[in-house]
Design a protein around this motif. Sequence first.
Motif, PDB file in Angstrom:
ATOM      1  N   SER A   1      -9.435 -18.447  14.258  1.00  0.00           N
ATOM      2  CA  SER A   1     -10.157 -19.359  13.272  1.00  0.00           C
ATOM      3  C   SER A   1     -10.609 -18.566  12.011  1.00  0.00           C
ATOM      4  N   TRP A   2     -10.997 -17.406  12.225  1.00  0.00           N
ATOM      5  CA  TRP A   2     -10.982 -16.317  11.043  1.00  0.00           C
ATOM      6  C   TRP A   2     -10.006 -15.395  10.790  1.00  0.00           C
ATOM      7  N   GLY A   3      -8.744 -16.019  11.080  1.00  0.00           N
ATOM      8  CA  GLY A   3      -7.538 -15.369  10.373  1.00  0.00           C
ATOM      9  C   GLY A   3      -6.911 -14.043  11.259  1.00  0.00           C
ATOM     10  N   ILE A   4      -7.391 -14.011  12.442  1.00  0.00           N
ATOM     11  CA  ILE A   4      -6.894 -12.652  13.333  1.00  0.00           C
ATOM     12  C   ILE A   4      -5.784 -13.444  14.341  1.00  0.00           C
ATOM     13  N   VAL A   5      -5.030 -12.930  14.487  1.00  0.00           N
ATOM     14  CA  VAL A   5      -4.178 -13.322  15.607  1.00  0.00           C
ATOM     15  C   VAL A   5      -4.484 -12.823  16.869  1.00  0.00           C
ATOM     16  N   ALA A   6      -4.853 -13.488  18.058  1.00  0.00           N
ATOM     17  CA  ALA A   6      -5.363 -12.891  19.138  1.00  0.00           C
ATOM     18  C   ALA A   6      -4.579 -13.444  20.385  1.00  0.00           C
ATOM     19  N   ALA A   7      -4.076 -12.202  21.214  1.00  0.00           N
ATOM     20  CA  ALA A   7      -3.230 -12.612  22.185  1.00  0.00           C
ATOM     21  C   ALA A   7      -3.866 -11.822  23.669  1.00  0.00           C
ATOM     22  N   ALA A   8      -3.581 -12.272  24.582  1.00  0.00           N
ATOM     23  CA  ALA A   8      -4.209 -11.830  26.092  1.00  0.00           C
ATOM     24  C   ALA A   8      -3.358 -11.955  27.116  1.00  0.00           C
ATOM     25  N   PRO A   9      -3.034 -10.860  27.654  1.00  0.00           N
ATOM     26  CA  PRO A   9      -1.920 -10.934  28.714  1.00  0.00           C
ATOM     27  C   PRO A   9      -2.843 -11.357  29.821  1.00  0.00           C
TER      28      PRO A   9
ATOM     29  N   THR B   1       2.145  -3.834  25.348  1.00  0.00           N
ATOM     30  CA  THR B   1       3.608  -4.990  25.297  1.00  0.00           C
ATOM     31  C   THR B   1       2.941  -6.101  24.452  1.00  0.00           C
ATOM     32  N   THR B   2       1.618  -6.619  24.680  1.00  0.00           N
ATOM     33  CA  THR B   2       1.349  -7.723  23.832  1.00  0.00           C
ATOM     34  C   THR B   2       1.336  -7.393  22.413  1.00  0.00           C
ATOM     35  N   LEU B   3       0.942  -6.396  22.015  1.00  0.00           N
ATOM     36  CA  LEU B   3       0.916  -5.986  20.501  1.00  0.00           C
ATOM     37  C   LEU B   3       2.496  -5.854  20.260  1.00  0.00           C
ATOM     38  N   ASP B   4       3.328  -5.498  20.913  1.00  0.00           N
ATOM     39  CA  ASP B   4       4.638  -5.391  20.522  1.00  0.00           C
ATOM     40  C   ASP B   4       5.526  -6.822  20.366  1.00  0.00           C
ATOM     41  N   ILE B   5       4.975  -7.707  21.151  1.00  0.00           N
ATOM     42  CA  ILE B   5       5.254  -8.912  21.047  1.00  0.00           C
ATOM     43  C   ILE B   5       4.743  -9.765  19.770  1.00  0.00           C
ATOM     44  N   ILE B   6       3.338  -9.565  19.414  1.00  0.00           N
ATOM     45  CA  ILE B   6       2.980 -10.410  18.433  1.00  0.00           C
ATOM     46  C   ILE B   6       3.430  -9.620  16.982  1.00  0.00           C
ATOM     47  N   VAL B   7       3.681  -8.679  16.917  1.00  0.00           N
ATOM     48  CA  VAL B   7       4.288  -7.907  15.981  1.00  0.00           C
ATOM     49  C   VAL B   7       5.833  -8.067  15.555  1.00  0.00           C
ATOM     50  N   GLY B   8       6.550  -8.224  16.800  1.00  0.00           N
ATOM     51  CA  GLY B   8       7.975  -8.318  16.708  1.00  0.00           C
ATOM     52  C   GLY B   8       8.589  -9.757  16.612  1.00  0.00           C
ATOM     53  N   VAL B   9       7.869 -10.638  16.772  1.00  0.00           N
ATOM     54  CA  VAL B   9       8.289 -11.916  17.048  1.00  0.00           C
ATOM     55  C   VAL B   9       7.455 -12.967  15.909  1.00  0.00           C
ATOM     56  N   ARG B  10       8.187 -13.702  15.217  1.00  0.00           N
ATOM     57  CA  ARG B  10       7.648 -14.689  14.158  1.00  0.00           C
ATOM     58  C   ARG B  10       6.976 -15.632  14.958  1.00  0.00           C
ATOM     59  N   LEU B  11       5.803 -15.907  14.661  1.00  0.00           N
ATOM     60  CA  LEU B  11       4.897 -16.897  15.465  1.00  0.00           C
ATOM     61  C   LEU B  11       4.838 -18.245  15.078  1.00  0.00           C
TER      62      LEU B  11
ATOM     63  N   VAL C   1      -4.957  -8.773  17.272  1.00  0.00           N
ATOM     64  CA  VAL C   1      -5.470  -8.032  18.651  1.00  0.00           C
ATOM     65  C   VAL C   1      -4.745  -8.172  19.837  1.00  0.00           C
ATOM     66  N   ALA C   2      -4.875  -7.515  20.761  1.00  0.00           N
ATOM     67  CA  ALA C   2      -4.562  -7.480  22.125  1.00  0.00           C
ATOM     68  C   ALA C   2      -6.070  -7.694  23.005  1.00  0.00           C
ATOM     69  N   PHE C   3      -6.258  -8.468  23.706  1.00  0.00           N
ATOM     70  CA  PHE C   3      -7.520  -8.773  24.440  1.00  0.00           C
ATOM     71  C   PHE C   3      -7.143  -8.588  26.068  1.00  0.00           C
TER      72      PHE C   3
ATOM     73  N   GLY D   1     -11.466  -5.354  24.732  1.00  0.00           N
ATOM     74  CA  GLY D   1     -11.373  -5.597  26.247  1.00  0.00           C
ATOM     75  C   GLY D   1     -12.799  -5.715  26.546  1.00  0.00           C
ATOM     76  N   HIS D   2     -12.906  -6.594  27.543  1.00  0.00           N
ATOM     77  CA  HIS D   2     -14.099  -6.977  28.085  1.00  0.00           C
ATOM     78  C   HIS D   2     -14.385  -6.321  29.584  1.00  0.00           C
ATOM     79  N   GLY D   3     -15.457  -5.869  29.921  1.00  0.00           N
ATOM     80  CA  GLY D   3     -15.577  -5.255  31.419  1.00  0.00           C
ATOM     81  C   GLY D   3     -14.565  -4.255  31.497  1.00  0.00           C
TER      82      GLY D   3
END
Length: 286
Positions: free
Chosen positions: A73-81, A100-110, A51-53, A126-128
């Motif tokens: 911690s529950w198995g979900i990759v979470a990234a925030a710009p 772009t954040t989703l593109d990065i986490i899919v396209g790059v081996r982490l 997810v992108a947050f 997203g929040h607020g």
Amino acid sequence: MSYGHRVASTKKLFKALTRRGPHRVLRGDLAFAGLPGVVYTPESGMNLPGVAFAHDWLAKAERYYGTLEHLASWGIVAAAPDTETGIAPSVLNLASDLGTTLDIIVGVRLGPGKISVHPTKLGLVGHGFGGSAAVFAAAGMPAKPKAVAALFPTVTKPPAEDPAATLRVPGLVLTAPGDPVTLRSNAVELSRAWKTATLRTVSKAKAGGLIEGRRLARVAGLPGADRSTQKTVRALLTGYLLHMLTGDKAYRDFADPESALPKTEVADPNANPVDLEDRVVALLKP
């Protein structure tokens, strides 16, 4: 499974989801791919959900580290710009950065090469202010995410209701008691436009409470951290994403509009609409 057993099972899962999951968590930096921000991942795992947050107004990605770490911690990759953090942010630019954040986490081996995100197991959160940005991002993506969660979303210019009306992506919109009569919240309007979203009121929640730590924006009348809100929202969000992104049937009630979930009520966005005059009156009350 009988209804009673199902409710008991959901309550047990909810309680478990308020705590950290079974995975050790790694933290990385999105800047290596050219975008300021942070990414949290489980220690290992291939074809994981991701997810992108998006942060709230006058907040930064660092104010959500606990929530991002919880998801990982529950198995979900979470990234925030960590962009559009100033006093006059662009919701459209933040939406673009989410894509772009989703593109990065899919396209790059982490991590050390032991972590990857599956391109069809993606979500936006997203929040607020960021909740509305997530809606814009979902509407603008050629390949739609599996799910979108808008946590206590707020009004933006341009309004998020316009792209929401075009969305057919499943959505979760969380609102706090009293939100429908505030000028900042657009949770009800967003849910009314977004036909595939479920609106839930989180009991005793504070809309701004998901932000962690002390908040400089308190001078603008915005609330600071609320641990009870964080605990409840993290559980609701994690269960929702585990079902929507991975198909795990154990968590299906977290995505079922008809299910009763702990500390929430399903709200009807079309019932008893509040007009602008009522909102102003409520805002002016001592």
